[in-house]
Write a protein that holds these residues in place. Structure first.
Motif, mmCIF file in Angstrom:
data_model
loop_
_atom_site.group_PDB
_atom_site.id
_atom_site.type_symbol
_atom_site.label_atom_id
_atom_site.label_comp_id
_atom_site.label_asym_id
_atom_site.label_seq_id
_atom_site.Cartn_x
_atom_site.Cartn_y
_atom_site.Cartn_z
ATOM 1 N N LYS A 40 0.838 -1.188 0.000
ATOM 2 C CA LYS A 40 0.000 0.000 0.000
ATOM 3 C C LYS A 40 0.878 1.244 0.000
ATOM 4 N N MET A 41 0.300 2.345 -0.450
ATOM 5 C CA MET A 41 1.082 3.562 -0.629
ATOM 6 C C MET A 41 0.445 4.717 0.130
ATOM 7 N N SER A 80 -5.138 2.428 -7.021
ATOM 8 C CA SER A 80 -5.925 1.954 -5.887
ATOM 9 C C SER A 80 -7.064 1.060 -6.360
ATOM 10 N N LYS A 81 -6.958 -0.233 -6.065
ATOM 11 C CA LYS A 81 -8.041 -1.159 -6.395
ATOM 12 C C LYS A 81 -9.167 -1.047 -5.373
ATOM 13 N N ASN A 82 -8.768 -0.892 -4.100
ATOM 14 C CA ASN A 82 -9.727 -0.757 -3.005
ATOM 15 C C ASN A 82 -9.438 0.526 -2.244
ATOM 16 N N ASN A 83 -10.471 1.103 -1.633
ATOM 17 C CA ASN A 83 -10.264 2.281 -0.807
ATOM 18 C C ASN A 83 -9.230 1.991 0.272
ATOM 19 N N GLY A 84 -8.247 2.868 0.377
ATOM 20 C CA GLY A 84 -7.204 2.680 1.380
ATOM 21 C C GLY A 84 -5.928 2.090 0.835
ATOM 22 N N ASP A 85 -5.970 1.579 -0.419
ATOM 23 C CA ASP A 85 -4.719 1.101 -1.026
ATOM 24 C C ASP A 85 -3.736 2.261 -1.186
ATOM 25 N N VAL A 86 -4.264 3.429 -1.502
ATOM 26 C CA VAL A 86 -3.447 4.625 -1.684
ATOM 27 C C VAL A 86 -4.076 5.758 -0.882
ATOM 28 N N THR A 400 2.555 -4.370 3.290
ATOM 29 C CA THR A 400 3.776 -3.581 3.212
ATOM 30 C C THR A 400 3.396 -2.167 2.798
ATOM 31 N N TYR A 401 4.053 -1.170 3.397
ATOM 32 C CA TYR A 401 3.693 0.221 3.130
ATOM 33 C C TYR A 401 4.857 0.989 2.523
ATOM 34 N N ASN A 402 4.543 1.667 1.438
ATOM 35 C CA ASN A 402 5.479 2.635 0.872
ATOM 36 C C ASN A 402 5.046 4.010 1.363
ATOM 37 N N ARG A 403 5.847 4.602 2.233
ATOM 38 C CA ARG A 403 5.551 5.927 2.797
ATOM 39 C C ARG A 403 6.452 6.939 2.098
ATOM 40 N N VAL A 404 5.831 7.879 1.416
ATOM 41 C CA VAL A 404 6.567 8.789 0.538
ATOM 42 C C VAL A 404 6.285 10.236 0.943
ATOM 43 N N ILE A 405 7.325 11.047 0.965
ATOM 44 C CA ILE A 405 7.188 12.493 1.174
ATOM 45 C C ILE A 405 7.737 13.197 -0.059
ATOM 46 N N ILE A 406 6.955 14.115 -0.599
ATOM 47 C CA ILE A 406 7.407 14.956 -1.705
ATOM 48 C C ILE A 406 7.391 16.399 -1.215
ATOM 49 N N LEU A 407 8.545 17.021 -1.137
ATOM 50 C CA LEU A 407 8.693 18.398 -0.651
ATOM 51 C C LEU A 407 9.088 19.293 -1.807
ATOM 52 N N LEU A 408 8.234 20.266 -2.120
ATOM 53 C CA LEU A 408 8.537 21.237 -3.184
ATOM 54 C C LEU A 408 8.611 22.626 -2.591
ATOM 55 N N SER A 409 9.665 23.365 -2.970
ATOM 56 C CA SER A 409 9.803 24.765 -2.552
ATOM 57 C C SER A 409 10.465 25.552 -3.672
ATOM 58 N N ILE A 502 7.838 11.533 -11.102
ATOM 59 C CA ILE A 502 7.756 10.929 -9.777
ATOM 60 C C ILE A 502 6.556 9.988 -9.701
ATOM 61 N N GLY A 503 5.419 10.421 -10.267
ATOM 62 C CA GLY A 503 4.231 9.563 -10.265
ATOM 63 C C GLY A 503 4.474 8.266 -10.995
ATOM 64 N N THR A 504 5.202 8.327 -12.101
ATOM 65 C CA THR A 504 5.517 7.115 -12.857
ATOM 66 C C THR A 504 6.406 6.181 -12.037
ATOM 67 N N ALA A 505 7.380 6.781 -11.339
ATOM 68 C CA ALA A 505 8.266 5.968 -10.502
ATOM 69 C C ALA A 505 7.487 5.280 -9.388
ATOM 70 N N LEU A 506 6.545 6.012 -8.796
ATOM 71 C CA LEU A 506 5.758 5.429 -7.711
ATOM 72 C C LEU A 506 4.787 4.372 -8.221
ATOM 73 N N SER A 507 4.456 4.450 -9.508
ATOM 74 C CA SER A 507 3.463 3.540 -10.071
ATOM 75 C C SER A 507 4.041 2.193 -10.493
ATOM 76 N N LYS A 508 5.326 2.077 -10.535
ATOM 77 C CA LYS A 508 5.931 0.833 -11.018
ATOM 78 C C LYS A 508 5.583 -0.330 -10.090
ATOM 79 N N LEU A 509 5.240 -1.434 -10.692
ATOM 80 C CA LEU A 509 4.926 -2.642 -9.933
ATOM 81 C C LEU A 509 6.090 -3.626 -10.059
ATOM 82 N N ARG A 510 6.317 -4.316 -8.972
ATOM 83 C CA ARG A 510 7.386 -5.305 -8.972
ATOM 84 C C ARG A 510 6.803 -6.694 -9.219
#
Length: 513
Positions: A40-41, A80-86, A400-409, A502-510
């Motif tokens: 999950k992400m 997200s297939k189900n609510n809460g996947d992302v 398993t959780y992928n926890r991601v922070i994107i900081l833009l300034s 970044i979205g494409t990178a996060l979307s890759k499936l293993r």
């Protein structure tokens, strides 16, 4: 969990094998199945909403990159297939973040700064306001004892007023009220006043050549005040006033029962400054209703007390340094967290899969005040922590959780909770704001999950469209999890493409098997 089947087929020409009787082509096929659903992400977006984002179309490009058609929210929601996947959280930041004024009753708020007078603020020394030597002679009609160069504020005609006054009101509802204006150094509003209460006449200052009577609008000493002697023999006598601060004191057991108590020091023993009694020790004892109770707070919070400005520790009422200080941020003529502000610093959105609400929040973002990347990063961090102030959804131990922070300034840090660190235009020598953020990033990178792996993946983006360009932000560059996760952009158009990357990178499936 869902499964995905990836199949592929093709053929190979057999030019040399044909001589041995093999066909001219040889077909092949393969397939691989991956399980999709136990990973999950959760993505936290810390997005710069400072004033300079209005330049060169940056705020428009940011809205499009995140909330536009095919933007990051669309990319991630498609996984997200189900609510809460992302889940996605949105953290707009300037010098502060806005957690919403309706949260004034939450136990994660530290009210110390918001309630206290200017003389009890975390200003690191050089900009700290101090009570004047003739404080106990200051009353109705006297000149305001502070200026922007002496304390960082002036006086106003009433609590939290924008009408400045040179002299303390001597008539009306607020006669004798010494109300500080917006602080010139910290860009905050104070939420109380000192009230002058005459308690007789006598010596208010002695033992220094600097002892003097307050002056009135004619430039003369206030009525009944006079000084004798010189040097260490100098003494000044006049009307004596006490000055309680108009937030409930620790002895108030009647009014404002739900209001935090203020124990700020408001005067000298025996109402007199002396050469041997230079430190004020008398504690505030206001026992009437507050002139500005906490339910008038507009929602701003600023950096936590050090060292927890740089940690992800969860807030607990037993340790005030873990709580988030309420702030009344006011700069460029705007109280940016107020619902009436235009533009407003938008409230943060905790983790959500309400894609429409997330898009609406991003599209509502407007450029506001100064830059403190650290406070945005702190709340992005908190938004991903279960048990924190944002009611982060529990995590499933089987996932398993992928926890991601994107900081833009789009700029360098210019101010934070501590005025000595920056004035809103630039940092002090040594980049103290960056130094605190550097430590924060190191702690964030060092955080580990239950399996000992890095708990967070951090992307950082610097939008550098200034002319001449700003230098590369070392703190942003080093905050990224790996060098390839830092992006230096030189045009607004690159914001969209970078978020897409970044979205494409996060979307890759293993492929699992």
């Amino acid at each position: 969990a869902a499964t995905i089947l990836l199949s592929g087929s093709g053929h190979v020409k057999t030019t040399f094998l044909q001589a041995a009787g093999y066909p001219s082509t040889m077909n092949f096929g393969t397939s691989s199945t991956t399980t999709w659903g136990n990973v999950k992400m959760r993505v936290a977006l810390a997005l710069d909403n400072t004033g300079s984002m209005q330049d060169n179309g940056k705020i428009v490009a940011l809205r499009n990159a995140v909330a536009g058609s095919g933007g990051l929210i669309d990319q991630l929601s498609a996984l997200s297939k189900n609510n809460g996947d992302v889940y996605i959280s949105v953290i707009p930041f300037a010098k502060v973040v806005n957690v919403g004024s309706s949260n004034y009753g939450k136990n994660y708020i530290d009210w110390t700064d918001w309630l206290n007078p200017p003389t009890t603020q975390p200003n690191n020394g050089s900009t700290q306001a101090k009570l004047p030597m003739n404080w106990h002679a200051v009353g109705p009609g006297a000149r305001c004892p502070w200026t922007n160069n002496n304390g960082g504020f002036t006086c106003t005609t009433s609590p939290t007023s924008s009408s400045n006054t040179t002299y303390i009101p001597s008539s009306g509802t607020y006669s004798g009220y010494i109300c500080p204006s917006v602080d010139y150094n910290s860009h905050t509003v104070y939420n109380g006043c000192w009230v002058s209460t005459q308690v007789g006449t006598g010596v208010f200052c002695s033992g220094s050549s600097s002892c003097a009577c307050p002056t009135n609008s004619s430039g003369s000493a206030v009525s009944g005040c006079g000084c004798t002697g010189s040097g260490s023999s100098r003494s000044c006598t006049g009307k004596l006033y006490t000055h309680d601060w108009t937030q409930p004191g620790p002895n108030d057991l009647v009014d404002n029962k739900n209001q935090p108590r203020v124990t700020a020091v408001v005067g000298w023993t025996n109402n007199q400054w002396t050469a041997t009694n230079q430190t004020p020790t008398v504690v505030n004892n206001w026992q009437q209703p507050s002139t500005n109770p906490i339910n008038t707070w507009t929602g701003c919070v600023t950096d936590r007390t050090q060292p927890n400005d740089a940690t992800g520790v969860l807030p607990t009422t037993s340790d005030v340094t873990t709580l988030f200080p309420a702030n009344e941020y006011y700069e460029n003529g705007s109280a940016y967290c107020s619902n009436n502000a235009s533009p407003q610093l938008e409230p943060i959105i905790p983790l959500s899969y309400d894609w429409t609400s997330l898009k609406n929040a991003v599209n509502a973002m407007q450029p506001t005040g100064g830059t403190d990347q650290s406070v945005g990063l702190a709340w992005a961090w908190q938004s991903l922590l279960v048990g924190g102030p944002l009611n982060t959804p529990a995590e499933d131990s089987n996932s398993t959780y992928n926890r991601v922070i994107i900081l833009l300034s789009d700029g360098l840090n210019t101010e934070d909770r501590w005025p000595d660190y920056g004035d809103g235009s630039s940092q002090a020598s040594g980049n103290p704001i960056d130094a605190r953020q550097t430590l924060q990033c190191q702690n964030l990178q060092a955080a580990k999950d239950s399996k000992g792996a890095p708990m967070f993946t951090i992307y950082t983006i610097q939008v550098n469209t200034s002319s001449p360009p700003d230098p590369t932000s070392t703190v942003l560059k080093n905050c990224a999890s790996t060098p390839d996760k830092f992006y230096m952009l030189t045009s607004s158009s690159q914001i969209v493409t970078t978020f897409n990357t970044i979205g494409t990178a996060l979307s890759k499936l293993r492929l699992a098997k």
